[in-house]
Design a protein around this motif. Structure first.
Motif, PDB file in Angstrom:
ATOM      1  N   GLU A  73      33.013  20.853  36.609  1.00 36.75           N
ATOM      2  CA  GLU A  73      32.427  20.450  35.335  1.00 36.75           C
ATOM      3  C   GLU A  73      30.921  20.233  35.469  1.00 36.75           C
ATOM      4  O   GLU A  73      30.161  20.590  34.575  1.00 36.75           O
ATOM      5  N   ILE A 113      28.714  22.369  32.975  1.00 32.76           N
ATOM      6  CA  ILE A 113      27.889  21.763  31.931  1.00 32.76           C
ATOM      7  C   ILE A 113      26.432  22.155  32.132  1.00 32.76           C
ATOM      8  O   ILE A 113      25.726  22.479  31.168  1.00 32.76           O
ATOM      9  N   TYR A 161      26.170  25.645  30.829  1.00 33.36           N
ATOM     10  CA  TYR A 161      26.092  25.716  29.354  1.00 33.36           C
ATOM     11  C   TYR A 161      24.642  25.544  28.922  1.00 33.36           C
ATOM     12  O   TYR A 161      24.132  26.261  28.068  1.00 33.36           O
ATOM     13  N   VAL A 196      31.302  28.432  26.143  1.00 34.15           N
ATOM     14  CA  VAL A 196      31.719  27.027  26.186  1.00 34.15           C
ATOM     15  C   VAL A 196      33.199  26.912  25.833  1.00 34.15           C
ATOM     16  O   VAL A 196      33.965  26.210  26.505  1.00 34.15           O
ATOM     17  N   ILE A 244      36.072  25.307  28.156  1.00 38.88           N
ATOM     18  CA  ILE A 244      36.782  24.085  27.781  1.00 38.88           C
ATOM     19  C   ILE A 244      38.283  24.315  27.928  1.00 38.88           C
ATOM     20  O   ILE A 244      39.014  23.481  28.468  1.00 38.88           O
ATOM     21  N   VAL A 263      31.281  17.166  26.868  1.00 38.71           N
ATOM     22  CA  VAL A 263      31.343  18.581  26.512  1.00 38.71           C
ATOM     23  C   VAL A 263      31.524  18.740  25.008  1.00 38.71           C
ATOM     24  O   VAL A 263      30.896  19.585  24.375  1.00 38.71           O
TER      25      VAL A 263
END
Lengths: 493, 112
Positions: A137, A141, A144, A163, A167, B83
């Motif tokens: 993660e 992240i 992203y 994204v 996810i 997120v």
């Protein structure tokens, strides 16, 4: 216990925090980020030497013995990948200095790169499944943010897809972990391996193994790669090079680690499926690489092909093919970074990414042209270059296991790589009559060339010095082929 | 108890997947958060829902519930929170720049 093991993770993390405070001072950011990577490379080289001399190094966080605490494990496979990651990042940073633009640099480009680095390195070194999720993660992240940084329309559009797919795959990762914890009651990888062996892999554990395969395949672009070609064609070159070299390889690392350490008992079932996925990935990636006339797409589908090819080494699962997988993984990270940077230079020089609209660049950019040509040969696996030793070991392993069809597909995929990249070479560099008239000669300054030439020399050295590299990669393959070495190092200290 | 939880989680997953497959971006984001809820309940459920005291040593109880999944869920919650907020801002930005939230219109290049 060895505190050196955590340094490759700690250095980028601290650097990222410092860089956040210096966001408007571009020069300072550049210096700090490159110096931190260099220090990190030195630390990792020391770690590699230690692992070679004394075997697997471990660090129990907070002094809690496994399986209770989080453990960091530096075996040769992980350490070699960490070292390659750092070298590639250094090259991408050097390239970014001159090309990324002040606007992005002021909006936390360098901290994000360091966070990606922390996530990637953490994923390689961790010995705990949930910690692997967290490191994933961290990496995702930051990615992203890097993919959307700049905020053009195409970037926004593709980032939504990127994204969303990540996810979903992260959710599946947690679900798979929940099931695994429910069945065996631990999250430490070495302990998991012991418990899975005790319980006997079959039934529910096979289902969970397949869930992990789906999750990591989504991350790595193994068969489930449909998000990749679009997402990787929108960010600037330095970022694409970083992504193409690192992100899918983390997924591959996770697949290789899971299926050599934890779920290796029922190979007739799991490895058969992996073999089919690998073959399908090579075929579909090959179709994509041949079909497009857009440089971004051709290069992105080449990433897909190599993901399939590396998985082929895992599917065969002999000591020889695993050695080859390690060698090829290292080569591929470096060569893919170089490929994306050179591809970005070609696009910048021609001012378009359509092959049909460019041509005749060899007159103005002979260095880029010949480097791209030799890199193509290296990616195909022509003998003195870096792609060859890994490929030959994997193909030999495939033949000795009797997976003839899979081996044929793998060898054929090399031809597709050759065809697709040579087409880029011919389209961009030949055809004198196509010489674009008006455009000025594009110049790259010092560090951009340093990064390209540095990576290029590495590709040559990895090929010529493959005997020397093999002495390390062989040790990595040893641990992958015999999970008991890893388990003993972690649990019996 | 585990059976009912499993059914509830199954419904959360089904609704989440249905929403993710829809056209509007906001419904997709809602779908991802429903799936995340399902995942967190799944973590809690697979670790068995035995009765026991809250995992606080001050309770001085005979038995406690398993503390590990609670820690895992807490980690996963904050990650998915981060997120999701990023995704919401991304959707907002995309709406501003691209003027649509219809996934059909966000397909991309003509040659795809």
């Amino acid at each position: 216990m060895n505190n050196l093991v955590v340094l490759p993770l700690l250095i980028p993390l601290l650097t990222a925090v410092i860089l956040i405070f210096l966001s408007k001072r571009v020069k300072a950011q550049r210096w700090i980020s490159i110096i931190s990577v260099v220090i990190n490379i030195i630390a990792t080289v020391l770690l590699v030497a230690q692992v070679q001399n004394d075997g697997i190094q471990t660090l129990f966080m907070g002094g809690w013995m496994p399986p209770y605490g989080i453990v960091f494990v530096a075996d040769m496979f992980a350490v070699l990948l960490v070292l390659t990651t750092l070298v590639v990042t250094a090259a991408c940073l050097l390239y970014a200095f001159r090309t990324i633009g002040a606007q992005r640099e002021k909006y936390y480009f360098y901290p994000f790169v360091q966070f990606i680095l922390a996530g990637v390195v953490g994923s390689f070194l961790t010995g705990d499944l949930f910690n692997l999720f967290v490191c994933f993660e961290v990496m995702l992240i930051a990615s992203y943010a890097l993919i959307v940084l700049g905020g053009t329309k195409r970037q926004l559009r593709e980032t939504i897809k990127y994204v969303l797919i990540n996810i979903i795959s992260s959710s599946l990762f947690v679900a798979a972990m929940a099931y695994l914890y429910g069945v065996v009651g631990t999250l430490n990888m070495a302990h998991l391996s012991v418990r899975v062996a005790e319980a006997g892999q079959g039934g529910i554990l096979n289902v969970i193994a397949l869930m992990f395969l789906i999750v990591f395949a989504l991350k790595a672009g193994l068969f489930l790669f449909y998000w990749l070609p679009g997402s990787y064609s929108v960010p600037p070159t330095a970022v694409t090079a970083l992504f193409g070299a690192l992100l899918t390889k983390v997924g591959l690392y996770a697949i290789i680690r899971t299926f050599t350490l934890i779920f290796y008992h029922d190979q007739a079932f799991t490895h058969n499926i992996i073999a089919w996925l690998a073959a399908a990935t090579m075929v579909l990636g090959g179709l994509g690489a041949v079909a497009y006339k857009d440089i971004h797409r051709i290069l992105n589908y080449n990433v897909v092909i190599s993901v399939g090819f590396i998985t082929f080494g895992l599917a065969v699962a002999t000591k020889e093919s695993l050695d080859g997988t390690v060698l090829y993984l290292m080569h591929d990270m470096i060569a893919k970074a170089l490929m994306f940077i050179l591809g970005g230079m070609i696009i910048a020089a021609a001012g378009t990414n359509k092959l049909s609209e460019m041509g005749g660049l060899i007159k103005r950019y002979p260095l880029i042209g010949w480097m791209f040509f030799i890199l193509t040969l290296a990616l195909v696996g022509i003998p003195p270059l870096s792609g060859f030793p890994g490929k030959v070991l994997m193909v030999r392993g495939g033949i000795s296991q009797g997976d003839i069809l899979l081996t044929i597909v793998a060898v054929a995929s090399s031809l597709i790589v050759l065809y697709s990249l040579i087409r880029v070479f011919i389209g961009a560099f030949w055809r004198e009559d196509y010489l674009l008239p008006i455009r000025d000669q594009k110049k790259w300054h010092g560090t951009a060339y340093v990064s390209v030439v540095g990576l290029f020399i590495l590709v040559i050295v990895l090929g010529l010095g493959s005997e020397w590299v093999y002495s390390y990669a062989g040790q990595a393959g040893e641990v992958l082929a015999n999970p008991s070495i890893y388990i003993d190092a972690v649990l019996k200290e | 108890m585990e059976l009912y939880m499993s059914l509830a989680i199954g419904v959360l997953f089904a609704v989440g997947v249905y929403l993710i497959l829809s056209k509007s971006l906001l419904r997709i984001i809602l779908g991802t958060s429903l799936i995340t809820h399902g995942i967190h309940l799944l973590l809690l459920t697979t670790a068995r829902l035995k009765t026991g005291a809250a995992p606080l040593l001050g309770e001085n109880a005979e038995s406690y519930v398993d503390p590990i999944p609670q820690a895992l869920i807490l980690t996963s919650i904050v990650i998915s929170f981060g997120v999701t907020s990023f995704f919401f801002v991304l959707a907002y930005k995309a709406y501003q720049r691209l003027g649509t939230d219809d996934m059909e219109e966000l397909r991309g290049q003509e040659d795809e």
